[in-house]
Write an enzyme that holds these catalytic residues in place. Structure first.
Site, short mmCIF file in Angstrom:
data_model
loop_
_atom_site.label_atom_id
_atom_site.label_comp_id
_atom_site.label_asym_id
_atom_site.label_seq_id
_atom_site.Cartn_x
_atom_site.Cartn_y
_atom_site.Cartn_z
N CYS A 153 -7.82 40.97 18.38
CA CYS A 153 -6.76 40.13 17.79
C CYS A 153 -7.27 39.36 16.57
CB CYS A 153 -6.16 39.21 18.85
SG CYS A 153 -4.54 38.56 18.38
N LYS A 210 6.98 36.03 15.69
CA LYS A 210 5.79 36.44 16.42
C LYS A 210 5.92 37.86 16.95
CE LYS A 210 2.80 34.90 20.22
NZ LYS A 210 2.63 33.90 21.31
N SER A 263 0.37 39.68 20.82
CA SER A 263 0.78 38.28 20.80
C SER A 263 0.15 37.63 19.57
CB SER A 263 0.31 37.57 22.08
OG SER A 263 0.65 36.20 22.06
N HIS A 267 -3.97 43.14 22.82
CA HIS A 267 -4.71 42.55 23.94
C HIS A 267 -4.64 43.46 25.16
CE1 HIS A 267 -5.53 38.53 22.28
NE2 HIS A 267 -4.35 38.62 21.69
N GLU A 275 -6.76 43.60 27.30
CA GLU A 275 -7.40 42.86 28.40
C GLU A 275 -6.45 41.91 29.13
OE1 GLU A 275 -7.48 39.82 25.15
OE2 GLU A 275 -7.58 42.01 25.28
N ARG A 324 5.46 28.61 27.86
CA ARG A 324 4.86 27.51 27.08
C ARG A 324 5.66 27.24 25.81
NH1 ARG A 324 -0.36 29.52 24.41
NH2 ARG A 324 1.26 30.44 23.07
#
Length: 307
Positions: free
Chosen positions: A142, A163, A192, A235, A237, A249
């Site tokens: 990232c 985003k 993200s 990502h 992971e 959030r």
């Protein structure tokens, strides 16, 4: 074979609950095996979560891995107990004379800042330069992928209006590469991020090869130096609930963040998320360790960087 981890690392107990075989340092030293040394530069704020995510993927290789954690001297983590950092992490300057078979550099929540405006950018540059001669193969994830491409090859990043958030299908462009051994033609990857890199900039640099991309999320994996460097804009992971936590959030707070795409059934957050990337994530990390670390690194670790 298990992973060798620092004694009392929280991830050990968390992963044992998932029936993942890990071994602390005290037990591992009794085995007469040359483990592969992997160092993780963890720039994410929730470091224990990121540690666990990466160790979960690395645990699937049959090779024994000795995991170390690196931190920056020029930055103090505000979201992880200082006791944890002191017990399990070492400053780069304490490790700079060591060599490693593999390295992972994580993302960081600073992508909307210019690279030179990041307070720890000079230390990041020093680490990136060090990795070229002290590490056999490095994964940049990232923000680290964007930072590495910028520092090494001058590839710029661009802000996004909204985003890039969700799980996006990726198409393999170099299916003969060992990193994709066992992959399907299309695989899913979480993204993200608020910035992007662009194909036309990468194509200007002959040292870089785009090996996977998406019509929706753009360039996803770039390879350089025959696999000595992998730049991953997403990502793989991520744990199943990571995007959910990020969505909750930011919900109602940020106008540029929507519901993560292809994540909840029918894109409806009342349902639990669907995990569609785990199998390929495990394959990717297993292939990286086997073909680009184990089969490329010298048995005498001091010889790394000689060629």
């Amino acid at each position: 074979m298990p992973l060798r981890l620092p004694d009392r690392l929280p991830a050990i107990e968390l992963l044992k609950q998932e029936n993942i075989f890990v071994m602390d340092s005290s037990r591992a030293h009794a085995q007469d095996i040359r483990p592969l040394r992997i160092v993780i530069l963890n720039l994410m704020p929730l470091k224990i979560t990121t540690e666990t995510d990466l160790i979960r993927l690395l645990s699937n290789t049959p090779l024994q891995l000795d995991i170390s954690f690196m931190k920056l001297r020029s930055h103090t983590s505000k979201n992880t107990p200082i006791e944890h950092m002191m017990m399990f992490y070492r400053d780069f300057h304490e490790m700079r004379n060591e060599k490693f078979d593999g390295m992972i550099v994580t993302g960081a929540p600073i992508e909307q800042m210019a690279f030179e405006e990041v307070s720890y950018w000079p230390e990041i540059v020093e680490i990136f330069d060090w990795a070229k001669s002290h590490v056999t193969s490095t994964l940049f994830i990232c923000w680290a992928a964007q930072a590495g491409l910028y520092h090494y090859y001058g590839v710029p990043k661009y802000p996004l209006e909204k985003k890039m958030f969700g799980i996006f299908p990726q198409h393999i462009l170099q299916d003969q590469l060992p990193i994709f051994r066992g992959f399907d033609d299309v695989f899913m990857m979480p993204h993200s991020r608020h910035t992007e890199i662009r194909r036309q900039d990468i194509e200007k640099c002959p040292q870089l090869t785009i090996i996977a991309e998406s019509e929706q999320s753009g360039t996803s994996i770039v390879m350089a130096r025959g696999g000595r460097e992998f730049f991953i804009t997403g990502h793989l992971e991520y744990a199943p609930r990571t995007l959910d936590a990020e969505y909750l959030r930011d919900k109602g707070i940020r106008s540029d963040v929507g519901i993560p795409v292809n994540y909840y059934p029918n894109d409806n957050p009342i349902y639990p998320p669907m995990v569609t990337w785990r199998a390929h994530a495990n394959l990717f990390y297993n292939n990286w360790v086997n073909y680009y670390v184990y089969q490329e690194t010298p048995y005498d670790i001091s010889r790394i960087g000689e060629n």
